[in-house]
Scaffold this active site. Sequence first.
Site, PDB file in Angstrom:
ATOM      1  N   ASP A  63      -3.158  -1.090  10.485  1.00 51.38           N
ATOM      2  CA  ASP A  63      -3.268  -1.114   9.026  1.00 51.38           C
ATOM      3  C   ASP A  63      -3.890  -2.399   8.490  1.00 51.38           C
ATOM      4  O   ASP A  63      -4.185  -2.479   7.293  1.00 51.38           O
ATOM      5  CB  ASP A  63      -1.886  -0.934   8.380  1.00 51.38           C
TER       6      ASP A  63
ATOM      7  N   LYS B  76       0.854  -1.186   0.000  1.00 52.68           N
ATOM      8  CA  LYS B  76       0.000   0.000   0.000  1.00 52.68           C
ATOM      9  C   LYS B  76       0.887   1.232   0.000  1.00 52.68           C
ATOM     10  O   LYS B  76       2.057   1.214   0.396  1.00 52.68           O
ATOM     11  CB  LYS B  76      -0.946   0.023   1.199  1.00 52.68           C
TER      12      LYS B  76
END
Length: 284
Positions: free
Chosen positions: A138, A13
């Site tokens: 996350d 990401k």
Amino acid sequence: MPLAHLTLPAPAKLNRLLHIVGRRPDGYHELQTLFQFLDHGDTLHLRPRDDGEIRLTPSLPDVPDAANLIVRAARALQAESGCRLGADIHLEKRLPLGGGLGGGSSNAATTLLGLDRLWDLDLSLERLAALGLTLGADVPVFVHGHAAWAEGIGERLTPVALDTPWFVVVHPGVTVATPAVFGAPQLTRDTPPITMARALQGGAPGWRNDCEPTVRALYPAVADALAWLGERAPAMLTGTGACVFARLSREVEARGLLAEVPTHWLAFVARGLNRSPLHAALGR
């Protein structure tokens, strides 16, 4: 018939924006960020075991298996579901440790979703995301699998559709310690909160990472990479890690820039994605 094995991606990401808007009494920081996936990352190969054992190969340097988020995720899923099965998990590691690309969190999410499928548990994404949050802030965005505006410590997610440019990602060969960044006295902790609509209207030129000045100061190698990349395209730090990225409109431009990256740095080209490759692979 139960699945004999699964091979699944654990994508990287980027934080296209990262603002620190406050600090909670428990020491965690309140964030606003935009998460986007890349078509580049690690790969996990999962096979079920009948004896309940969780076995990971290979072990990561300086990371005991019991502390690896893959093993922790598998054991958490066993405890949550009461499943008596185990797994052999082989990791093809491509993402650098401490790079800010979410590798460990992505590995955990792929483990949760992969073993949910392999063990035939059929838990909801919400339940898997809540379990993932116990492993790291996350993890939920990787479980839900869509580009997102995130608030809180990064766990309050709203799906968004971002532009999908090409990125050149550079890792300058250092590992950034997240606690050192968040514990630094000079870190900006009072950026005024903005709305998601304003963040999306601002676009890439106005996006920034509040951790970047601190990481530059603590890690000169990151400052060097940002300076080099920023001379050639708009560049930014991702997360609190060592990786920096430049945004380009066309693949040919990204490939051309990649060819210029000094050979002592690790670098790759990837496309930004709004849907995680993990979810595409699972067909969810």
